[in-house]
Design a protein around this motif. Structure first.
Motif, short mmCIF file in Angstrom:
data_model
loop_
_atom_site.label_atom_id
_atom_site.label_comp_id
_atom_site.label_asym_id
_atom_site.label_seq_id
_atom_site.Cartn_x
_atom_site.Cartn_y
_atom_site.Cartn_z
N GLU A 169 27.40 53.87 37.02
CA GLU A 169 26.68 54.11 35.81
C GLU A 169 26.25 53.00 34.97
OE1 GLU A 169 29.37 56.91 33.70
OE2 GLU A 169 30.08 58.10 35.29
N LEU A 170 25.04 53.10 34.63
CA LEU A 170 24.46 52.19 33.82
C LEU A 170 24.81 51.67 32.43
CD1 LEU A 170 22.01 50.19 33.87
CD2 LEU A 170 20.46 51.86 32.63
N LYS A 171 25.80 52.64 31.89
CA LYS A 171 26.33 52.45 30.61
C LYS A 171 27.33 51.49 30.57
CE LYS A 171 29.68 56.27 31.21
NZ LYS A 171 30.13 57.49 30.63
N PHE A 172 28.03 51.16 31.66
CA PHE A 172 29.09 50.07 31.96
C PHE A 172 28.36 48.74 31.83
CE2 PHE A 172 32.22 52.66 34.73
CZ PHE A 172 32.53 53.27 33.47
N VAL A 173 27.00 48.76 32.36
CA VAL A 173 26.41 47.42 32.24
C VAL A 173 26.02 46.92 31.03
CG1 VAL A 173 24.24 46.23 33.35
CG2 VAL A 173 25.57 47.77 34.76
N LEU A 174 25.41 48.26 30.36
CA LEU A 174 25.01 47.88 28.80
C LEU A 174 26.20 47.46 28.05
CD1 LEU A 174 22.59 50.76 28.48
CD2 LEU A 174 21.84 48.28 29.07
N PHE A 175 27.45 48.26 28.27
CA PHE A 175 28.44 47.77 27.63
C PHE A 175 28.96 46.50 27.60
CE2 PHE A 175 33.17 48.74 26.61
CZ PHE A 175 32.94 48.80 25.13
N TYR A 176 28.93 46.11 28.86
CA TYR A 176 29.33 44.62 29.48
C TYR A 176 28.58 43.74 28.63
CZ TYR A 176 28.85 40.45 31.85
OH TYR A 176 28.85 39.14 32.40
N LEU A 177 27.16 43.82 28.64
CA LEU A 177 26.19 42.85 28.01
C LEU A 177 26.31 43.10 26.71
CD1 LEU A 177 23.02 43.79 30.19
CD2 LEU A 177 24.49 41.79 30.33
#
Length: 468
Positions: A64-72
């Motif tokens: 899920e892309l939301k994990f990447v955005l949350f990480y950044l």
């Protein structure tokens, strides 16, 4: 290919965690500033490397892309905080900052794994708290007479504690009436009152000149404890009590206060157990005590939470099952009180032991700062904060691992709960201000030495030989 990558990152995470922990303690024995700076810079690398690998694993787990955005977003906030904070305050402890940021990140990682919505809420509120508390050293520097505010700290702390008894405002959770709620917002006044209590104890001890003064301060401190007992919040009561006894011992250097405090605590626990073990007045406390004695005797009742915690820790073993590969959902309140069990199950006991050592390094660093501080007021406060933090860690992890009965205390900066995170960030910022004071005092002493040296040379000439 994904399995190979997952296995490699799992072992690298453990290796980097061990190296980070090693740098926490090698910092104390470094021979010079260059070596200490090198250790701290390597710590920063390990922080972001572990954070990256954990979120890569979470992304592969859910795709899920939301994990990447949350990480950044986390990386951006933490980098900005570390850069700006150290630019604004030159003389602060980078070890304290590194540990604080790292513990926050571990909390975000585990909450992302357990409940993404809770992770988002914790990160948003945590970010606000992070930058709000960064002004504390600036504010404290301008409060010159704060050490005289003992009455204000005492009265305000007692009033905040009593808010939980206001009808329609106070809230009981898991048997303890230690919450307030306004609309959808809930908070634990105790988390902030413990800071006021430490300030009250420190300002009172600075003013105390006789035994009568100490007795009066002790009586007022007992009022805090009685309110916490009325709230049935025994975990908080233990934190307050141990903090006060430790601060009194530091201020007086009299062993009888420490020994007497320990004996009084043991006696109170024994008497309380005998009087209330067969009553329903403190039913949730007795349930936890019975679960601690033998959790498997009532595995589907009062012992269920602790049993699942022990199963999780044992299942994870030394290296853990891997993020997303365990079953922490079976542990009740795994996102808060029992998050350490979830960490051990998925990241491993080695990771959990390293976590304990990181807390211990923060405790040692805070004690060092307190012992070097010439201001009695901030010496007592910093030592009180150090004791408060390490006792909270002991109560949380001790309850999760069946070392002691569970007390419902959160794991600082990691467990879900904005009240706990906010109050802990406040305490870390107060310690940073004490560190600034210590450096200012050291610089002043050096300047005085240099001034006296220059004055001596002017009067007697180089080498101290009179020119008369």
């Amino acid at each position: 290919m994904i399995r190979i990558f997952t296995a490699i990152t799992k072992y690298l995470t453990l290796i980097f965690m061990a190296l980070y922990t090693f740098k926490c303690f090698s910092y104390f024995v470094a021979k010079n500033k260059k070596k200490r700076t090198s250790n701290l810079n390597k710590q920063v690398f390990y922080i972001f490397a572990i954070h990256l690998m954990c979120y890569m694993k979470l992304f592969l787990w859910k795709h899920e892309l939301k994990f990447v955005l949350f990480y950044l977003s986390q990386v951006f906030v933490c980098v900005m905080y570390m850069v700006i904070f150290h630019q604004c305050y030159k003389n602060v402890s980078r070890l304290i900052t590194n540990n604080m940021v790292f513990l926050l990140m571990i909390g975000y990682i585990m909450l992302t794994r357990l409940d993404f919505q809770l992770a988002i809420r914790q990160a948003v509120m945590g970010t606000g708290a992070l930058f709000a508390t960064s002004f504390i050293p600036f504010i404290l520097r301008r409060l010159k007479n704060i050490r005289k505010w003992n009455v204000f700290f005492g009265v305000t702390g007692l009033m905040f504690l009593l808010t939980v008894f206001i009808p329609g405002l106070g809230l009981s959770i898991y048997g303890s009436r230690n919450w307030i709620h306004i609309g959808s917002f809930t908070a634990q006044p105790m988390e902030f009152v413990k800071i006021l209590f430490i300030f009250f104890a420190a300002s009172s001890l600075v003013k105390a000149n006789t035994m009568a003064d100490i007795i009066i301060n002790a009586v007022i401190s007992v009022l805090f404890l009685l309110i916490l007992i009325a709230e049935k919040d025994f975990g908080a009561m233990l934190i307050f009590y141990i903090c006060y006894i430790s601060m009194v011992y530091l201020a007086t250097s009299r062993a009888r206060f420490l020994i007497g405090g320990i004996l009084a605590a043991v006696g109170a626990v024994a008497v309380g157990y005998i009087l209330f073990k067969d009553t329903s007045l403190f039913g949730h406390v007795m349930t936890r005590v019975n679960a601690w004695k033998d959790p498997f005797a009532d595995i589907y009742g009062g012992g269920y939470q602790l049993s699942e915690s022990l199963f999780a820790i044992g299942t994870g073993g030394f290296i853990g099952a891997g993020l997303g590969d365990g079953m922490p959902g079976y542990i009740p309140v795994s996102e808060s009180d029992f998050i350490f069990a979830a960490i051990c199950e998925e990241l491993g006991v080695i990771f959990g032991l390293s976590l304990i050592l990181i807390y211990l390094s923060s405790f040692i660093a805070m004690c060092n700062i307190a012992m070097k501080c010439r201001s009695p007021f901030y010496k007592y406060i910093t030592f009180g904060i150090a004791v408060c933090m390490i006792i909270q860690v002991l109560l949380n992890i001790g309850g999760v691992t069946k070392f002691i009965p569970s007390t419902g205390v959160t794991l600082p900066l990691i467990s879900h709960g904005i009240s706990s995170v906010f109050s802990t960030l406040i305490m870390y910022s107060i310690v940073q201000y004490t560190y600034i004071l210590v450096n200012d005092e050291a610089e002043y002493v050096e300047k005085e030495k240099q001034r006296l040296s220059d004055a001596g040379e002017a009067e007697y000439g180089p080498g101290g030989i009179s020119q008369a």
